[in-house]
Design a protein around this motif. Structure first.
Motif, PDB file in Angstrom:
ATOM      1  N   ARG A   1      28.320 100.682  55.849  1.00  0.00           N
ATOM      2  CA  ARG A   1      29.546 100.967  56.605  1.00  0.00           C
ATOM      3  C   ARG A   1      30.784 100.900  55.725  1.00  0.00           C
ATOM      4  O   ARG A   1      31.694 101.711  55.872  1.00  0.00           O
ATOM      5  N   ALA A   2      30.819  99.921  54.834  1.00  0.00           N
ATOM      6  CA  ALA A   2      31.979  99.781  53.952  1.00  0.00           C
ATOM      7  C   ALA A   2      32.094 100.977  53.016  1.00  0.00           C
ATOM      8  O   ALA A   2      33.190 101.521  52.809  1.00  0.00           O
ATOM      9  N   VAL A   3      30.969 101.389  52.462  1.00  0.00           N
ATOM     10  CA  VAL A   3      30.978 102.545  51.571  1.00  0.00           C
ATOM     11  C   VAL A   3      31.388 103.803  52.328  1.00  0.00           C
ATOM     12  O   VAL A   3      32.214 104.590  51.854  1.00  0.00           O
ATOM     13  N   ARG A   4      30.855 103.973  53.526  1.00  0.00           N
ATOM     14  CA  ARG A   4      31.194 105.142  54.335  1.00  0.00           C
ATOM     15  C   ARG A   4      32.681 105.173  54.683  1.00  0.00           C
ATOM     16  O   ARG A   4      33.333 106.204  54.578  1.00  0.00           O
ATOM     17  N   SER A   5      33.223 104.028  55.076  1.00  0.00           N
ATOM     18  CA  SER A   5      34.646 104.002  55.434  1.00  0.00           C
ATOM     19  C   SER A   5      35.530 104.274  54.223  1.00  0.00           C
ATOM     20  O   SER A   5      36.542 104.979  54.334  1.00  0.00           O
ATOM     21  N   GLU A   6      35.167 103.743  53.065  1.00  0.00           N
ATOM     22  CA  GLU A   6      35.954 104.009  51.857  1.00  0.00           C
ATOM     23  C   GLU A   6      35.878 105.490  51.466  1.00  0.00           C
ATOM     24  O   GLU A   6      36.892 106.087  51.085  1.00  0.00           O
ATOM     25  N   LEU A   7      34.709 106.086  51.558  1.00  0.00           N
ATOM     26  CA  LEU A   7      34.573 107.509  51.231  1.00  0.00           C
ATOM     27  C   LEU A   7      35.341 108.375  52.215  1.00  0.00           C
ATOM     28  O   LEU A   7      35.949 109.383  51.822  1.00  0.00           O
ATOM     29  N   LEU A   8      35.339 108.020  53.498  1.00  0.00           N
ATOM     30  CA  LEU A   8      36.117 108.770  54.481  1.00  0.00           C
ATOM     31  C   LEU A   8      37.610 108.668  54.214  1.00  0.00           C
ATOM     32  O   LEU A   8      38.343 109.648  54.370  1.00  0.00           O
ATOM     33  N   LEU A   9      38.079 107.497  53.790  1.00  0.00           N
ATOM     34  CA  LEU A   9      39.488 107.360  53.437  1.00  0.00           C
ATOM     35  C   LEU A   9      39.859 108.236  52.243  1.00  0.00           C
ATOM     36  O   LEU A   9      40.912 108.877  52.230  1.00  0.00           O
ATOM     37  N   ILE A  10      38.990 108.283  51.255  1.00  0.00           N
ATOM     38  CA  ILE A  10      39.248 109.129  50.080  1.00  0.00           C
ATOM     39  C   ILE A  10      39.221 110.596  50.484  1.00  0.00           C
ATOM     40  O   ILE A  10      40.086 111.380  50.091  1.00  0.00           O
ATOM     41  N   TYR A  11      38.242 110.971  51.297  1.00  0.00           N
ATOM     42  CA  TYR A  11      38.112 112.369  51.717  1.00  0.00           C
ATOM     43  C   TYR A  11      39.308 112.807  52.558  1.00  0.00           C
ATOM     44  O   TYR A  11      39.833 113.898  52.388  1.00  0.00           O
ATOM     45  N   ARG A  12      39.758 111.966  53.459  1.00  0.00           N
ATOM     46  CA  ARG A  12      40.905 112.312  54.306  1.00  0.00           C
ATOM     47  C   ARG A  12      42.214 112.322  53.510  1.00  0.00           C
ATOM     48  O   ARG A  12      43.159 112.975  53.914  1.00  0.00           O
ATOM     49  N   GLY A  13      42.249 111.601  52.423  1.00  0.00           N
ATOM     50  CA  GLY A  13      43.466 111.542  51.613  1.00  0.00           C
ATOM     51  C   GLY A  13      43.711 112.788  50.794  1.00  0.00           C
ATOM     52  O   GLY A  13      44.839 113.032  50.343  1.00  0.00           O
ATOM     53  N   ARG A  14      42.696 113.571  50.586  1.00  0.00           N
ATOM     54  CA  ARG A  14      42.863 114.801  49.798  1.00  0.00           C
ATOM     55  C   ARG A  14      43.455 115.884  50.682  1.00  0.00           C
ATOM     56  O   ARG A  14      42.941 116.179  51.753  1.00  0.00           O
TER      57      ARG A  14
END
Length: 79
Positions: free
Chosen positions: A12-25
């Motif tokens: 879950r932590a990895v998924r949430s961090e990747l979603l934050l990076i993806y949404r930031g682009r």
């Protein structure tokens, strides 16, 4: 704990961090990523602001059209 030891993360932590990076682009949705992948690596956009396709993709489409037309031609002629 040594400084070089990897940090333990759950899924879950990895998924949430990747979603934050993806949404930031900015402007990086699936279609934009797909067009960037299929575009020419040297000059992806022409001076007229049109997207240029990858030369290998264009060549594969031409060869595929030739093979398909030969298949149809010889299928009809063999009757």
């Amino acid at each position: 704990m040594p400084a070089s030891a990897p940090e333990k993360l759950d899924g879950r932590a990895v998924r949430s961090e990747l979603l934050l990076i993806y949404r930031g682009r900015a402007e990086q949705d699936f279609l934009t990523s797909l067009l960037d992948t299929l575009s020419d690596p040297i000059r992806p956009v022409s001076p007229q602001k049109r997207r240029r396709f990858h030369p290998v993709l264009v060549m594969m489409a031409i060869v595929g059209a030739i093979v398909a037309s030969a298949f149809v031609y010889f299928s009809i002629v063999s009757r």
